[in-house]
Design a protein around this motif. Structure first.
Motif, PDB file in Angstrom:
ATOM      1  N   LEU A   1      37.870  65.295  63.438  1.00 53.52           N
ATOM      2  CA  LEU A   1      39.214  65.316  62.920  1.00 53.52           C
ATOM      3  C   LEU A   1      40.050  65.185  64.285  1.00 53.52           C
ATOM      4  N   ALA A   2      39.839  66.099  65.198  1.00 54.00           N
ATOM      5  CA  ALA A   2      40.452  66.103  66.496  1.00 54.00           C
ATOM      6  C   ALA A   2      40.414  64.565  67.258  1.00 54.00           C
ATOM      7  N   ALA A   3      39.375  64.071  67.301  1.00 51.80           N
ATOM      8  CA  ALA A   3      39.157  62.886  67.677  1.00 51.80           C
ATOM      9  C   ALA A   3      39.885  61.771  67.053  1.00 51.80           C
ATOM     10  N   GLY A   4      39.804  61.709  65.712  1.00 47.47           N
ATOM     11  CA  GLY A   4      40.454  60.601  64.948  1.00 47.47           C
ATOM     12  C   GLY A   4      42.245  60.990  65.034  1.00 47.47           C
ATOM     13  N   ILE A   5      42.690  62.377  64.762  1.00 46.45           N
ATOM     14  CA  ILE A   5      44.134  62.339  64.514  1.00 46.45           C
ATOM     15  C   ILE A   5      44.775  62.364  65.773  1.00 46.45           C
ATOM     16  N   TYR A   6      44.211  62.906  66.743  1.00 44.93           N
ATOM     17  CA  TYR A   6      44.688  62.885  68.364  1.00 44.93           C
ATOM     18  C   TYR A   6      44.625  61.881  68.884  1.00 44.93           C
ATOM     19  N   GLY A   7      43.584  61.036  68.641  1.00 46.17           N
ATOM     20  CA  GLY A   7      43.253  59.731  69.313  1.00 46.17           C
ATOM     21  C   GLY A   7      44.287  58.612  68.896  1.00 46.17           C
ATOM     22  N   TYR A   8      44.542  58.532  67.616  1.00 47.99           N
ATOM     23  CA  TYR A   8      45.678  57.517  67.298  1.00 47.99           C
ATOM     24  C   TYR A   8      47.022  57.954  67.622  1.00 47.99           C
ATOM     25  N   GLN A   9      47.157  59.256  67.609  1.00 50.86           N
ATOM     26  CA  GLN A   9      48.731  59.751  68.015  1.00 50.86           C
ATOM     27  C   GLN A   9      48.759  59.475  69.402  1.00 50.86           C
TER      28      GLN A   9
END
Length: 423
Positions: free
Chosen positions: A170-178
């Protein structure tokens, strides 16, 4: 089940072939099939099929959540003190994360899930970088631009590892795109080390995004809710655009159309109620907080694709629009149809589960995910979306991270849709 509420679960019957695209409107998308007069203007129509959805070779920059036109419109309208842009601007400038005095707190290792969690440090700094970047883009204040640059540079010089339990994905996804969205706004800014930032995204975030979509953490394919897929697709797409990586961008588009996990467009909306113009969202039987999060994640993916000439908003006869109408209608207090949703969880063949009723947990809560959808469907496309519009009006003017509670859920969306998408 009454006949008028019987859902359809078959493969998409047809592509939404007559749709307005940003690249089509600019006349640089390729594959233009026809021109028709609409409202005194020219509507450029792309030919249908997957080939027509392939973005042009060169990426547009800025071209993630915000293209030049939206940013310039916000700049002009805020300067003129016009509404609703000014109310959105006031939400931004009142947010503590947008202050130019924000100082980064970079970490070499970020942990989400399990012992030693510290991921709040990361998302607070990401939102500070993003909000300061917006203030620079819209008002031209160098102090805010410098603050955004310094936050991004500090993290790209420090971060090497994302870890934790399954929540690390979740961290890799949410904070990656942000993170990628904040960096895209600062492209070309004096002193911003874009090359080093790209390396961080490609070394720390992208491999985890790809790993999750390929293996789903070694679980049965239906184990993870739609948002797990969506945030990782959003990250792959955003990093692909930021890094001018055609392979990664195409990977994200292909997954949204044909992916086996719950975040693909078909699987995230498993039941379509054609006569009512609605589609059931995959997490609707779980709770409304995560369902609203899905509106934000899917909306972000669709907007980033749109800014590169690919229409996911309208894919499969506006399938996502129907889901957003469904979610909005229910959270406005009205009734919607619900079909029993069954899935398997765990590993191997998995454990059978089913939900027989829609969940009212978190019903009616506010998240800044609606103006992006309202202004696309109701204004760009001139479609009737009364429930989406009513939800947008309830939430407006939208804030961002820091305005919707102190926990991670309040930072799942970058927000400020009123300021950035109003037309």
């Amino acid at each position: 089940m009454p006949a008028h509420k019987r859902p359809t679960t078959s493969e998409p019957k047809r592509e939404n072939k007559h749709r307005l695209t940003r690249r089509g409107l600019l006349g640089i998308g390729g594959g233009l099939a026809a021109t028709a007069a609409v409202g005194g203007g020219a509507l450029l129509v792309m030919s249908g099929g997957d080939n027509a959805d392939a973005a042009p070779t060169a990426f547009a920059h800025p071209g993630l959540l915000h293209a030049h036109g939206e940013l310039n419109r916000a700049k002009v309208r805020v300067a003129a003190k016009a509404q609703p842009w000014l109310s959105g601007w006031d939400r931004l400038t009142a947010n503590a994360h947008s202050r130019s005095t924000w100082k980064a707190n970079p970490q070499a290792t970020i942990v989400r899930g399990g012992t030693g969690q510290n991921y709040g440090i990361l998302y607070h700094d990401i939102h500070a970088a993003y909000q300061n970047a917006l203030r620079w883009k819209i008002a031209g204040t160098r102090a805010n631009g410098d603050a955004a640059r310094d936050i991004l540079n500090a993290w790209s010089a420090t971060l090497t590892t994302l870890t934790g339990n399954a929540d690390r994905f979740l961290a890799a996804g949410i904070y990656g795109y942000q993170f990628a969205n904040a960096a895209e706004l600062m492209r070309g800014y004096d002193g911003f080390d874009l090359a080093r930032f790209k390396k961080m995204m490609l070394r720390v975030f992208s491999p985890m995004n790809r790993q999750f979509l390929a293996t789903h953490n070694d679980a049965v394919i239906t184990n993870y809710w739609a948002n797990w897929d969506l945030c990782n697709v959003a990250s792959i797409m955003a990093i692909g655009i930021l890094c001018d990586d055609r392979t990664e961008f195409d990977r994200a588009i292909t997954y949204m159309k044909h992916g086996a996990g719950n975040g693909s467009l078909k699987n995230a909306t498993p039941f379509v109620y054609e006569s009512e113009g609605l589609a059931q969202w995959q997490e609707s039987g779980r709770d409304q907080g995560h369902t609203m999060m899905g509106m934000g994640q899917m909306g972000a993916i669709c907007e980033m694709a749109w800014n590169q000439g690919v229409d996911l908003y309208g894919y499969d006869d506006n399938r996502f629009m129907k889901a957003a109408q469904y979610v909005a209608k229910y959270n406005l207090g009205q009734s919607v149809p619900f079909t029993t949703y069954a899935w398997r969880s765990g590993t191997g063949t998995g454990k059978y589960n089913e939900q027989t009723v829609i969940s009212d947990m978190g019903r009616g809560q506010v998240r800044p995910v609606w103006d992006i959808l309202h202004y696309h469907y109701a204004r760009r496309r001139r479609l009737s979306v009364p429930y989406i519009t009513a939800m947008a009006e309830r939430v407006r003017a939208e804030g961002g991270g820091g305005d919707y509670g102190p926990n991670s859920g309040g930072f799942d969306q970058l927000g400020f849709g009123t300021l950035l998408y109003a037309k």
